[in-house]
Write a protein that holds these residues in place. Sequence first.
Motif, PDB file in Angstrom:
ATOM      1  N   MET A   1       0.794  -1.503   0.136  1.00 54.88           N
ATOM      2  CA  MET A   1      -0.037  -0.079  -0.137  1.00 54.88           C
ATOM      3  C   MET A   1       0.592   0.755   0.386  1.00 54.88           C
ATOM      4  O   MET A   1       0.582   2.236  -1.120  1.00 54.88           O
ATOM      5  CB  MET A   1      -0.745  -0.288   1.000  1.00 54.88           C
ATOM      6  N   ALA A   2       1.896   1.431   0.752  1.00 55.13           N
ATOM      7  CA  ALA A   2       3.052   2.278   0.777  1.00 55.13           C
ATOM      8  C   ALA A   2       3.456   2.903  -0.601  1.00 55.13           C
ATOM      9  O   ALA A   2       3.390   3.668  -0.688  1.00 55.13           O
ATOM     10  CB  ALA A   2       4.002   2.130   1.723  1.00 55.13           C
ATOM     11  N   ILE A   3       3.632   1.874  -1.282  1.00 61.47           N
ATOM     12  CA  ILE A   3       4.410   1.918  -2.554  1.00 61.47           C
ATOM     13  C   ILE A   3       3.542   2.444  -3.376  1.00 61.47           C
ATOM     14  O   ILE A   3       3.934   3.399  -4.219  1.00 61.47           O
ATOM     15  CB  ILE A   3       4.974   0.067  -2.684  1.00 61.47           C
ATOM     16  N   ILE A   4       2.470   2.044  -3.862  1.00 65.37           N
ATOM     17  CA  ILE A   4       1.260   2.556  -4.658  1.00 65.37           C
ATOM     18  C   ILE A   4       1.211   4.357  -4.159  1.00 65.37           C
ATOM     19  O   ILE A   4       0.890   4.895  -5.045  1.00 65.37           O
ATOM     20  CB  ILE A   4      -0.195   1.643  -4.143  1.00 65.37           C
ATOM     21  N   ALA A   5       0.714   3.774  -2.579  1.00 65.17           N
ATOM     22  CA  ALA A   5       0.736   5.846  -2.108  1.00 65.17           C
ATOM     23  C   ALA A   5       2.025   6.345  -2.582  1.00 65.17           C
ATOM     24  O   ALA A   5       1.483   7.740  -3.501  1.00 65.17           O
ATOM     25  CB  ALA A   5       0.903   6.164  -0.922  1.00 65.17           C
ATOM     26  N   LEU A   6       3.235   6.022  -2.554  1.00 65.98           N
ATOM     27  CA  LEU A   6       4.217   6.733  -3.005  1.00 65.98           C
ATOM     28  C   LEU A   6       4.566   7.165  -4.933  1.00 65.98           C
ATOM     29  O   LEU A   6       4.553   8.817  -5.162  1.00 65.98           O
ATOM     30  CB  LEU A   6       5.548   6.236  -2.710  1.00 65.98           C
ATOM     31  N   ILE A   7       3.759   6.260  -5.558  1.00 61.29           N
ATOM     32  CA  ILE A   7       3.698   5.889  -7.079  1.00 61.29           C
ATOM     33  C   ILE A   7       3.075   6.892  -7.428  1.00 61.29           C
ATOM     34  O   ILE A   7       2.727   8.070  -7.859  1.00 61.29           O
ATOM     35  CB  ILE A   7       3.316   4.652  -7.528  1.00 61.29           C
ATOM     36  N   VAL A   8       1.665   6.858  -6.162  1.00 59.27           N
ATOM     37  CA  VAL A   8       0.744   7.772  -6.778  1.00 59.27           C
ATOM     38  C   VAL A   8       1.075   9.274  -6.457  1.00 59.27           C
ATOM     39  O   VAL A   8       0.439  10.454  -7.287  1.00 59.27           O
ATOM     40  CB  VAL A   8      -0.576   7.527  -6.489  1.00 59.27           C
ATOM     41  N   SER A   9       1.665   9.532  -5.661  1.00 62.48           N
ATOM     42  CA  SER A   9       2.470  10.797  -4.722  1.00 62.48           C
ATOM     43  C   SER A   9       3.335  11.400  -6.152  1.00 62.48           C
ATOM     44  O   SER A   9       3.116  12.713  -6.428  1.00 62.48           O
ATOM     45  CB  SER A   9       2.981  10.742  -3.914  1.00 62.48           C
ATOM     46  N   SER A  10       4.105  10.272  -6.282  1.00 59.65           N
ATOM     47  CA  SER A  10       4.890  10.724  -7.949  1.00 59.65           C
ATOM     48  C   SER A  10       4.206  11.688  -8.906  1.00 59.65           C
ATOM     49  O   SER A  10       4.349  12.510  -9.701  1.00 59.65           O
ATOM     50  CB  SER A  10       5.886   9.996  -7.676  1.00 59.65           C
ATOM     51  N   PHE A  11       3.034  10.529  -9.561  1.00 60.07           N
ATOM     52  CA  PHE A  11       2.316  11.139 -10.426  1.00 60.07           C
ATOM     53  C   PHE A  11       1.990  12.220 -10.429  1.00 60.07           C
ATOM     54  O   PHE A  11       1.649  13.548 -11.600  1.00 60.07           O
ATOM     55  CB  PHE A  11       1.445   9.914 -10.942  1.00 60.07           C
ATOM     56  N   LEU A  12       0.562  12.607  -9.359  1.00 64.14           N
ATOM     57  CA  LEU A  12       0.732  13.964  -8.719  1.00 64.14           C
ATOM     58  C   LEU A  12       1.326  14.840  -8.781  1.00 64.14           C
ATOM     59  O   LEU A  12       0.481  16.306  -9.306  1.00 64.14           O
ATOM     60  CB  LEU A  12      -0.393  13.194  -7.194  1.00 64.14           C
ATOM     61  N   GLY A  13       2.627  14.584  -8.293  1.00 66.47           N
ATOM     62  CA  GLY A  13       3.260  15.971  -8.569  1.00 66.47           C
ATOM     63  C   GLY A  13       4.083  16.239 -10.111  1.00 66.47           C
ATOM     64  O   GLY A  13       4.748  16.905 -10.144  1.00 66.47           O
ATOM     65  N   ALA A  14       3.726  15.148 -10.583  1.00 69.65           N
ATOM     66  CA  ALA A  14       4.070  15.226 -12.180  1.00 69.65           C
ATOM     67  C   ALA A  14       3.131  16.301 -12.648  1.00 69.65           C
ATOM     68  O   ALA A  14       3.736  17.211 -14.026  1.00 69.65           O
ATOM     69  CB  ALA A  14       4.461  13.816 -12.878  1.00 69.65           C
ATOM     70  N   LEU A  15       1.851  15.885 -12.339  1.00 65.99           N
ATOM     71  CA  LEU A  15       1.396  16.824 -12.989  1.00 65.99           C
ATOM     72  C   LEU A  15       1.227  18.196 -12.225  1.00 65.99           C
ATOM     73  O   LEU A  15       0.445  19.109 -13.582  1.00 65.99           O
ATOM     74  CB  LEU A  15      -0.151  16.654 -12.956  1.00 65.99           C
ATOM     75  N   LEU A  16       1.697  18.117 -11.389  1.00 70.42           N
ATOM     76  CA  LEU A  16       1.644  20.075 -10.471  1.00 70.42           C
ATOM     77  C   LEU A  16       3.393  19.879 -11.223  1.00 70.42           C
ATOM     78  O   LEU A  16       2.465  21.298 -11.378  1.00 70.42           O
ATOM     79  CB  LEU A  16       2.322  19.368  -8.984  1.00 70.42           C
ATOM     80  N   LEU A  17       3.929  19.721 -12.297  1.00 66.87           N
ATOM     81  CA  LEU A  17       5.424  19.766 -12.661  1.00 66.87           C
ATOM     82  C   LEU A  17       4.612  20.952 -13.556  1.00 66.87           C
ATOM     83  O   LEU A  17       5.221  21.977 -14.238  1.00 66.87           O
ATOM     84  CB  LEU A  17       6.521  19.285 -13.085  1.00 66.87           C
ATOM     85  N   GLY A  18       3.992  20.632 -14.398  1.00 66.71           N
ATOM     86  CA  GLY A  18       3.212  21.764 -15.740  1.00 66.71           C
ATOM     87  C   GLY A  18       3.207  22.482 -15.012  1.00 66.71           C
ATOM     88  O   GLY A  18       2.899  24.023 -15.501  1.00 66.71           O
ATOM     89  N   SER A  19       2.404  23.016 -14.294  1.00 70.49           N
ATOM     90  CA  SER A  19       1.600  24.620 -13.384  1.00 70.49           C
ATOM     91  C   SER A  19       2.508  24.938 -13.125  1.00 70.49           C
ATOM     92  O   SER A  19       2.415  26.234 -13.253  1.00 70.49           O
ATOM     93  CB  SER A  19       0.433  23.909 -13.063  1.00 70.49           C
ATOM     94  N   VAL A  20       3.619  24.410 -12.415  1.00 72.81           N
ATOM     95  CA  VAL A  20       4.478  25.173 -11.729  1.00 72.81           C
ATOM     96  C   VAL A  20       5.139  25.642 -12.969  1.00 72.81           C
ATOM     97  O   VAL A  20       5.481  27.430 -13.012  1.00 72.81           O
ATOM     98  CB  VAL A  20       5.367  24.503 -10.849  1.00 72.81           C
ATOM     99  N   TYR A  21       5.821  24.998 -13.772  1.00 76.48           N
ATOM    100  CA  TYR A  21       6.519  25.861 -15.282  1.00 76.48           C
ATOM    101  C   TYR A  21       5.795  26.603 -15.552  1.00 76.48           C
ATOM    102  O   TYR A  21       6.416  27.576 -16.578  1.00 76.48           O
ATOM    103  CB  TYR A  21       7.355  24.778 -16.257  1.00 76.48           C
TER     104      TYR A  21
END
Length: 126
Positions: A1-21
Motif C-alpha cells: 500500500m505504501a508503495i502505491i501511495a508513493l507512486i501516486v504521489s509522484s504521479f500527482l507531483g509530475a502533474l503539478l510540474l506543468g502548472s509550476v513551469y
Amino acid sequence: MAIIALIVSSFLGALLLGSVYDFFSEKTDMGVLGWFFAFLVPLGVIINLFVAYKIFRGSLRFIKFAFWIYVLQIIGFETPHLGFSITLGFSFNITWSVYDVSIIFNLFAILMSVILYKAMCNANET
C-alpha cells in the motif's frame, strides 16, 4: 500500500510540474533563487519514486524515512513578510488565517503519514 501511495504521489507531483513551469515561464524577473525552488518539485518526485523502489526491494528503513519526510510537510505558515512550508511533490492544503498569519495544513501529507505509519506497524509485526 505504501508503495502505491508513493507512486501516486509522484504521479500527482509530475502533474503539478506543468502548472509550476507555466507559472514560472510567465515571470521574466525570476532570479536564480526562483529557479532553484522551481526545480525542487522534480526533486520531490524523484525522491518519492526512489523511496517507493527501495521499499519494493525490501528496505524497510525507507518507510521510516518517507514517514518523517511527510510529517515535515504537514504544517506550514505564512505572514506578510515570511512564509514557510515544505512541499515535495503534490499537496492539498487547507489554510487557517488569524489576522495576518496563515497556518497551512497539508491534508495529502497527513494521509500519506497515516499510510506510512500503518506500513511501519505492519513491517514491525512480521
